[in-house]
Motif scaffolding. Structure first.
Motif, PDB file in Angstrom:
ATOM      1  N   GLY A   1       0.816  -1.207   0.000  1.00 37.76           N
ATOM      2  CA  GLY A   1       0.000   0.000   0.000  1.00 37.76           C
ATOM      3  C   GLY A   1       0.845   1.251   0.000  1.00 37.76           C
ATOM      4  O   GLY A   1       2.071   1.204   0.122  1.00 37.76           O
ATOM      5  N   GLY A   2       0.176   2.376  -0.161  1.00 33.92           N
ATOM      6  CA  GLY A   2       0.886   3.646  -0.166  1.00 33.92           C
ATOM      7  C   GLY A   2       0.016   4.758  -0.691  1.00 33.92           C
ATOM      8  O   GLY A   2      -1.196   4.599  -0.850  1.00 33.92           O
ATOM      9  N   LEU A   3       0.654   5.878  -0.951  1.00 41.59           N
ATOM     10  CA  LEU A   3      -0.023   7.057  -1.490  1.00 41.59           C
ATOM     11  C   LEU A   3       0.262   7.145  -2.979  1.00 41.59           C
ATOM     12  O   LEU A   3       1.425   7.086  -3.395  1.00 41.59           O
ATOM     13  CB  LEU A   3       0.471   8.306  -0.770  1.00 41.59           C
ATOM     14  CG  LEU A   3      -0.002   9.655  -1.303  1.00 41.59           C
ATOM     15  CD1 LEU A   3      -1.516   9.791  -1.156  1.00 41.59           C
ATOM     16  CD2 LEU A   3       0.714  10.788  -0.581  1.00 41.59           C
ATOM     17  N   VAL A   4      -0.777   7.288  -3.758  1.00 41.38           N
ATOM     18  CA  VAL A   4      -0.618   7.366  -5.202  1.00 41.38           C
ATOM     19  C   VAL A   4      -1.620   8.367  -5.756  1.00 41.38           C
ATOM     20  O   VAL A   4      -2.697   8.552  -5.175  1.00 41.38           O
ATOM     21  CB  VAL A   4      -0.816   5.967  -5.838  1.00 41.38           C
ATOM     22  CG1 VAL A   4      -2.213   5.445  -5.614  1.00 41.38           C
ATOM     23  CG2 VAL A   4      -0.443   5.963  -7.304  1.00 41.38           C
ATOM     24  N   GLN A   5      -1.271   8.983  -6.851  1.00 43.83           N
ATOM     25  CA  GLN A   5      -2.199   9.906  -7.491  1.00 43.83           C
ATOM     26  C   GLN A   5      -3.236   9.140  -8.292  1.00 43.83           C
ATOM     27  O   GLN A   5      -2.993   8.007  -8.747  1.00 43.83           O
ATOM     28  CB  GLN A   5      -1.438  10.853  -8.418  1.00 43.83           C
ATOM     29  CG  GLN A   5      -0.613  11.905  -7.685  1.00 43.83           C
ATOM     30  CD  GLN A   5      -0.037  12.936  -8.627  1.00 43.83           C
ATOM     31  OE1 GLN A   5       0.238  12.656  -9.800  1.00 43.83           O
ATOM     32  NE2 GLN A   5       0.169  14.145  -8.130  1.00 43.83           N
ATOM     33  N   ALA A   6      -4.373   9.752  -8.472  1.00 45.95           N
ATOM     34  CA  ALA A   6      -5.422   9.156  -9.295  1.00 45.95           C
ATOM     35  C   ALA A   6      -4.857   8.814 -10.674  1.00 45.95           C
ATOM     36  O   ALA A   6      -4.101   9.596 -11.254  1.00 45.95           O
ATOM     37  CB  ALA A   6      -6.598  10.100  -9.412  1.00 45.95           C
ATOM     38  N   GLY A   7      -5.225   7.643 -11.145  1.00 41.22           N
ATOM     39  CA  GLY A   7      -4.692   7.167 -12.416  1.00 41.22           C
ATOM     40  C   GLY A   7      -3.467   6.299 -12.283  1.00 41.22           C
ATOM     41  O   GLY A   7      -3.054   5.649 -13.252  1.00 41.22           O
ATOM     42  N   GLY A   8      -2.894   6.287 -11.098  1.00 40.21           N
ATOM     43  CA  GLY A   8      -1.687   5.504 -10.869  1.00 40.21           C
ATOM     44  C   GLY A   8      -1.983   4.048 -10.562  1.00 40.21           C
ATOM     45  O   GLY A   8      -3.143   3.606 -10.604  1.00 40.21           O
ATOM     46  N   SER A   9      -0.935   3.311 -10.249  1.00 39.84           N
ATOM     47  CA  SER A   9      -1.042   1.873 -10.003  1.00 39.84           C
ATOM     48  C   SER A   9      -0.323   1.484  -8.722  1.00 39.84           C
ATOM     49  O   SER A   9       0.652   2.140  -8.314  1.00 39.84           O
ATOM     50  CB  SER A   9      -0.420   1.091 -11.168  1.00 39.84           C
ATOM     51  OG  SER A   9      -1.093   1.329 -12.375  1.00 39.84           O
ATOM     52  N   LEU A  10      -0.806   0.434  -8.131  1.00 37.16           N
ATOM     53  CA  LEU A  10      -0.137  -0.197  -6.999  1.00 37.16           C
ATOM     54  C   LEU A  10      -0.315  -1.709  -7.135  1.00 37.16           C
ATOM     55  O   LEU A  10      -1.322  -2.169  -7.699  1.00 37.16           O
ATOM     56  CB  LEU A  10      -0.734   0.253  -5.659  1.00 37.16           C
ATOM     57  CG  LEU A  10      -0.383   1.642  -5.140  1.00 37.16           C
ATOM     58  CD1 LEU A  10      -1.218   1.957  -3.898  1.00 37.16           C
ATOM     59  CD2 LEU A  10       1.097   1.751  -4.810  1.00 37.16           C
ATOM     60  N   ARG A  11       0.615  -2.456  -6.587  1.00 37.75           N
ATOM     61  CA  ARG A  11       0.449  -3.894  -6.498  1.00 37.75           C
ATOM     62  C   ARG A  11       0.560  -4.312  -5.048  1.00 37.75           C
ATOM     63  O   ARG A  11       1.605  -4.112  -4.409  1.00 37.75           O
ATOM     64  CB  ARG A  11       1.489  -4.647  -7.335  1.00 37.75           C
ATOM     65  CG  ARG A  11       1.186  -6.142  -7.397  1.00 37.75           C
ATOM     66  CD  ARG A  11       2.146  -6.907  -8.283  1.00 37.75           C
ATOM     67  NE  ARG A  11       3.434  -7.147  -7.644  1.00 37.75           N
ATOM     68  CZ  ARG A  11       4.287  -8.108  -8.014  1.00 37.75           C
ATOM     69  NH1 ARG A  11       3.968  -8.908  -9.019  1.00 37.75           N
ATOM     70  NH2 ARG A  11       5.443  -8.247  -7.397  1.00 37.75           N
ATOM     71  N   LEU A  12      -0.512  -4.865  -4.543  1.00 37.82           N
ATOM     72  CA  LEU A  12      -0.531  -5.367  -3.181  1.00 37.82           C
ATOM     73  C   LEU A  12      -0.109  -6.833  -3.184  1.00 37.82           C
ATOM     74  O   LEU A  12      -0.415  -7.578  -4.116  1.00 37.82           O
ATOM     75  CB  LEU A  12      -1.919  -5.235  -2.567  1.00 37.82           C
ATOM     76  CG  LEU A  12      -2.555  -3.844  -2.590  1.00 37.82           C
ATOM     77  CD1 LEU A  12      -3.889  -3.874  -1.857  1.00 37.82           C
ATOM     78  CD2 LEU A  12      -1.634  -2.794  -2.022  1.00 37.82           C
ATOM     79  N   SER A  13       0.572  -7.216  -2.127  1.00 40.31           N
ATOM     80  CA  SER A  13       0.990  -8.605  -1.962  1.00 40.31           C
ATOM     81  C   SER A  13       0.447  -9.159  -0.661  1.00 40.31           C
ATOM     82  O   SER A  13       0.400  -8.449   0.351  1.00 40.31           O
ATOM     83  CB  SER A  13       2.523  -8.708  -1.937  1.00 40.31           C
ATOM     84  OG  SER A  13       3.100  -8.321  -3.152  1.00 40.31           O
ATOM     85  N   CYS A  14       0.067 -10.398  -0.693  1.00 40.38           N
ATOM     86  CA  CYS A  14      -0.352 -11.114   0.508  1.00 40.38           C
ATOM     87  C   CYS A  14       0.512 -12.367   0.571  1.00 40.38           C
ATOM     88  O   CYS A  14       0.454 -13.203  -0.344  1.00 40.38           O
ATOM     89  CB  CYS A  14      -1.826 -11.477   0.433  1.00 40.38           C
ATOM     90  SG  CYS A  14      -2.428 -12.442   1.838  1.00 40.38           S
ATOM     91  N   GLU A  15       1.303 -12.468   1.604  1.00 37.61           N
ATOM     92  CA  GLU A  15       2.230 -13.581   1.722  1.00 37.61           C
ATOM     93  C   GLU A  15       1.894 -14.417   2.939  1.00 37.61           C
ATOM     94  O   GLU A  15       1.632 -13.879   4.021  1.00 37.61           O
ATOM     95  CB  GLU A  15       3.667 -13.079   1.827  1.00 37.61           C
ATOM     96  CG  GLU A  15       4.697 -14.191   1.927  1.00 37.61           C
ATOM     97  CD  GLU A  15       6.120 -13.674   1.915  1.00 37.61           C
ATOM     98  OE1 GLU A  15       6.323 -12.459   2.024  1.00 37.61           O
ATOM     99  OE2 GLU A  15       7.046 -14.508   1.791  1.00 37.61           O
ATOM    100  N   ALA A  16       1.924 -15.717   2.753  1.00 39.83           N
ATOM    101  CA  ALA A  16       1.761 -16.645   3.864  1.00 39.83           C
ATOM    102  C   ALA A  16       3.149 -16.897   4.435  1.00 39.83           C
ATOM    103  O   ALA A  16       3.971 -17.577   3.821  1.00 39.83           O
ATOM    104  CB  ALA A  16       1.137 -17.943   3.391  1.00 39.83           C
ATOM    105  N   SER A  17       3.406 -16.330   5.586  1.00 42.22           N
ATOM    106  CA  SER A  17       4.751 -16.419   6.140  1.00 42.22           C
ATOM    107  C   SER A  17       5.014 -17.785   6.741  1.00 42.22           C
ATOM    108  O   SER A  17       4.211 -18.318   7.490  1.00 42.22           O
ATOM    109  CB  SER A  17       4.954 -15.337   7.209  1.00 42.22           C
ATOM    110  OG  SER A  17       4.050 -15.513   8.266  1.00 42.22           O
ATOM    111  N   GLY A  18       6.147 -18.352   6.373  1.00 39.94           N
ATOM    112  CA  GLY A  18       6.586 -19.595   6.982  1.00 39.94           C
ATOM    113  C   GLY A  18       5.898 -20.844   6.484  1.00 39.94           C
ATOM    114  O   GLY A  18       6.185 -21.944   6.951  1.00 39.94           O
ATOM    115  N   SER A  19       4.984 -20.702   5.526  1.00 42.92           N
ATOM    116  CA  SER A  19       4.257 -21.883   5.079  1.00 42.92           C
ATOM    117  C   SER A  19       3.542 -21.568   3.785  1.00 42.92           C
ATOM    118  O   SER A  19       3.570 -20.447   3.297  1.00 42.92           O
ATOM    119  CB  SER A  19       3.252 -22.298   6.152  1.00 42.92           C
ATOM    120  OG  SER A  19       2.527 -23.446   5.745  1.00 42.92           O
ATOM    121  N   SER A  20       2.890 -22.561   3.245  1.00 43.02           N
ATOM    122  CA  SER A  20       2.010 -22.310   2.112  1.00 43.02           C
ATOM    123  C   SER A  20       0.662 -21.838   2.634  1.00 43.02           C
ATOM    124  O   SER A  20       0.408 -21.843   3.836  1.00 43.02           O
ATOM    125  CB  SER A  20       1.837 -23.599   1.303  1.00 43.02           C
ATOM    126  OG  SER A  20       1.170 -24.567   2.107  1.00 43.02           O
TER     127      SER A  20
END
Length: 120
Positions: A9-28
């Motif tokens: 996450g973060g601050l972005v201007q309208a029209g911009g892009s972000l990629r969120l990640s969800c990671e399972a720590s230590g396992s699948s």
């Protein structure tokens, strides 16, 4: 229990892009689905997108269809939410959740949120 870690996450201007990640720590993920939810200030949490990590099928909320996409990298135990053409109304805290039914019902494992702010 597998710990889910959301980031990107973060601050972005309208029209911009972000990629969120969800990671399972230590396992699948050890589950069938991983979903992204968001909660904007003063609003209820809503589902955004969900992926079946076994067969790759996914769903996306109508209001973000064509702008957001979900994908998984099972080798890295990560699920991504690619968000393009962001709008101010996408501003929210985004959460990932793993479980059998896209974050619904029992046996849901929630990660901490990552905040997305879209400026106009």
């Amino acid at each position: 229990e597998v710990q889910l870690q959301a980031s990107g996450g973060g601050l972005v201007q309208a029209g911009g892009s972000l990629r969120l990640s969800c990671e399972a720590s230590g396992s699948s993920f050890d589950t069938l689905t991983v979903a992204w939810f968001r909660q904007a200030p003063g609003k209820e949490r809503e589902g955004v997108s969900c992926i079946n990590i076994r067969d790759g099928t996914s769903t996306v909320k109508d209001s973000v269809k064509g702008r957001f996409s979900i994908s998984s990298d099972n080798a890295k135990s990560k699920v991504y939410l690619q968000m393009n053409r962001l709008k101010p109304e996408d501003t929210a805290v985004y959460y990932c959740a793993s479980g059998p039914l896209c974050g619904m019902g029992p046996d849901v494992n929630w990660g901490q949120g990552t905040e997305v702010t879209v400026s106009s």
